[in-house]
Scaffold this motif. Structure first.
Motif, mmCIF file in Angstrom:
data_model
loop_
_atom_site.group_PDB
_atom_site.id
_atom_site.type_symbol
_atom_site.label_atom_id
_atom_site.label_comp_id
_atom_site.label_asym_id
_atom_site.label_seq_id
_atom_site.Cartn_x
_atom_site.Cartn_y
_atom_site.Cartn_z
ATOM 1 N N ASP A 172 0.854 -1.179 0.000
ATOM 2 C CA ASP A 172 0.000 0.000 0.000
ATOM 3 C C ASP A 172 0.894 1.233 0.000
ATOM 4 O O ASP A 172 1.901 1.273 0.707
ATOM 5 C CB ASP A 172 -0.901 -0.024 1.248
ATOM 6 C CG ASP A 172 -1.932 1.084 1.271
ATOM 7 O OD1 ASP A 172 -1.528 2.275 1.251
ATOM 8 O OD2 ASP A 172 -3.135 0.774 1.336
ATOM 9 N N ASN A 224 0.651 3.871 1.436
ATOM 10 C CA ASN A 224 0.739 4.510 2.747
ATOM 11 C C ASN A 224 1.743 3.831 3.669
ATOM 12 O O ASN A 224 1.940 4.265 4.797
ATOM 13 C CB ASN A 224 -0.639 4.518 3.415
ATOM 14 C CG ASN A 224 -1.642 5.350 2.655
ATOM 15 O OD1 ASN A 224 -1.353 6.488 2.289
ATOM 16 N ND2 ASN A 224 -2.803 4.797 2.391
ATOM 17 N N SER A 256 -4.857 -0.590 -2.358
ATOM 18 C CA SER A 256 -5.268 -0.067 -1.062
ATOM 19 C C SER A 256 -5.591 -1.196 -0.090
ATOM 20 O O SER A 256 -6.358 -2.115 -0.415
ATOM 21 C CB SER A 256 -6.495 0.829 -1.247
ATOM 22 O OG SER A 256 -7.173 1.026 -0.025
ATOM 23 N N ASP A 292 -9.277 -1.114 0.568
ATOM 24 C CA ASP A 292 -10.058 -1.782 -0.485
ATOM 25 C C ASP A 292 -10.063 -3.288 -0.279
ATOM 26 O O ASP A 292 -11.082 -3.958 -0.506
ATOM 27 C CB ASP A 292 -9.473 -1.449 -1.859
ATOM 28 C CG ASP A 292 -9.806 -0.031 -2.312
ATOM 29 O OD1 ASP A 292 -10.680 0.607 -1.680
ATOM 30 O OD2 ASP A 292 -9.187 0.436 -3.287
#
Length: 390
Positions: free
Chosen positions: A96, A98, A139, A142
């Motif tokens: 991801d 992030n 994500s 997700d």
């Protein structure tokens, strides 16, 4: 009526029924058939989570077992083999944007149709759907949403392991909300180098149930960590209710290796396995290059005192019987011939009955194991700790 059931939710498939690898680093003997026989006949585990069921060939093998009447799908979810329920699971390596690196997560589904849909969806995000723990680029939220859309359970895996975990190297810098939606998490898997007390030093984890699983890469490692759950039946829906502490379903006890036995417990030099000094150097060779951060120190970095920890199930330190000094394969087979399963030997067989089969010395080791009294040398730097006789 509610009963006690033993549960291990993290077991790999080494080879599919065609002899092709699924988890490359796992034993060739870890087939679906062998996993279910070992769990049912030798270990005495009531529910196992097999976390490579997204692989189409593994799904085909399960479907063929059902077609041959060797297994059947349960109305409340799960696949029943003999005395043990298989929970269809998938371990995924999440990349991801992030995060600074990969994170492993576990997704479980009640029915073959759910897992088939999940497998089809994953194949659009992976290079080789037939292999275990494949990279998912996308994500994490997700992925959580897709799991919930398909009636699944979502659990971050071995969250403190230095590599490929939520709080390990490359994971989040401080909080799980950097990557996950906490409301879509059903439990937290601790991993072999931590326990409930250690994990509860992090306040944001207080809201979740903790699970302790084997992450088995060989048949013998099944149930090296597990939990005892209070359920009506060994099914997916009952398992989910226990993780969420609903309708009196719950985790009664966690059984796991003492964290000091874990190969990533202490911060050490991976070259000479000596502890680091306060300056971050190896106390033996002075190196800074080979320092491997330990779980205990990482938890201290993340610890907070924002709220009191919840009342948790007891966490009892245990190891598989094969770990005990002097208890070899022949002795283990003799115990199982007399008492059925490893769970029976560890939890239920009276002391005098054990003495009659293996003598007083080994019996005392088993009783000590049952009571969580284990002498050990701690691990670190990729090397497991050891059980000692004294």
């Amino acid at each position: 009526m509610l009963h006690d059931f033993f549960v291990d939710l993290h077991i790999h498939v080494g080879r599919n029924y065609k002899g092709k690898p699924v988890k490359i680093t796992a034993s060739k003997n870890l087939t679906i058939t062998n996993i279910m026989e070992e769990a049912s006949q030798r270990k005495g585990i009531d529910i196992v989570g097999v976390i490579d069921c997204h692989a189409p060939t593994v799904l085909t093998e399960i479907e063929e077992s059902i077609a041959m009447d060797n297994a059947f799908e349960l109305e409340e979810g799960g696949i029943r083999y003999s005395n043990t329920t298989l929970i269809l699971g998938s371990e995924i390596e999440v990349y991801d944007e992030n995060c600074n690196g990969p994170i492993h997560v576990l997704c479980y589904f009640p029915y073959l149709d759910n897992m088939q849909q999940f497998s089809n969806w994953l194949s659009q995000h992976m290079k080789n759907i037939e292999l275990s723990s494949q990279r998912y680029y996308g994500s994490a939220i997700d992925l959580q949403k897709k799991t919930k859309e398909l009636q699944g359970i979502f659990i971050p895996a071995h969250v403190f392991t230095p590599f490929k975990s939520l709080f390990g190297k490359g994971g989040v810098s401080s909080t799980l909300e950097e990557i996950f939606d906490p409301n879509l998490i059903d439990a937290i898997e601790l991993g072999l180098s931590s326990d409930s007390f250690m994990a509860d030093q992090i306040a944001e984890l207080h809201r979740f149930s903790f699970v302790t699983n084997s992450d088995a890469h060989s048949l013998g490692k099944i149930a090296r960590e597990y939990q005892q759950m209070y359920l009506e039946n060994p099914t997916f829906l009952e398992l989910k209710a226990a993780l969420l502490t609903q309708n009196n379903r719950r985790i009664k006890q966690n059984f796991g290796m003492n964290p000091r036995l874990g190969k990533y417990y202490a911060t050490v030099c991976s070259q000479c396995l000596s502890r680091t000094s306060e300056e971050g150097k190896c106390s033996e060779c002075g190196s800074t290059k080979y320092i491997k951060g330990g779980v205990a120190d990482r938890i201290q970095e993340l610890s907070s005192q924002q709220s009191d920890p919840p009342v948790r199930p007891d966490y009892i330190y245990q190891v598989p019987l094969e770990y005990l000094p002097g208890l070899g394969p022949k002795t283990l087979d003799r115990l199982l011939q007399h008492f059925g399963t490893e769970m029976n030997v560890i939890h239920y067989v009276p002391e005098q009955a054990l003495i009659e089969i293996v003598g007083e010395k080994l019996t005392q080791l088993i009783i000590n194991l049952r009571q969580g009294r284990i002498n050990l040398t701690e691990g670190g730097g990729g090397k497991y700790g050891k059980i000692r006789n004294e």
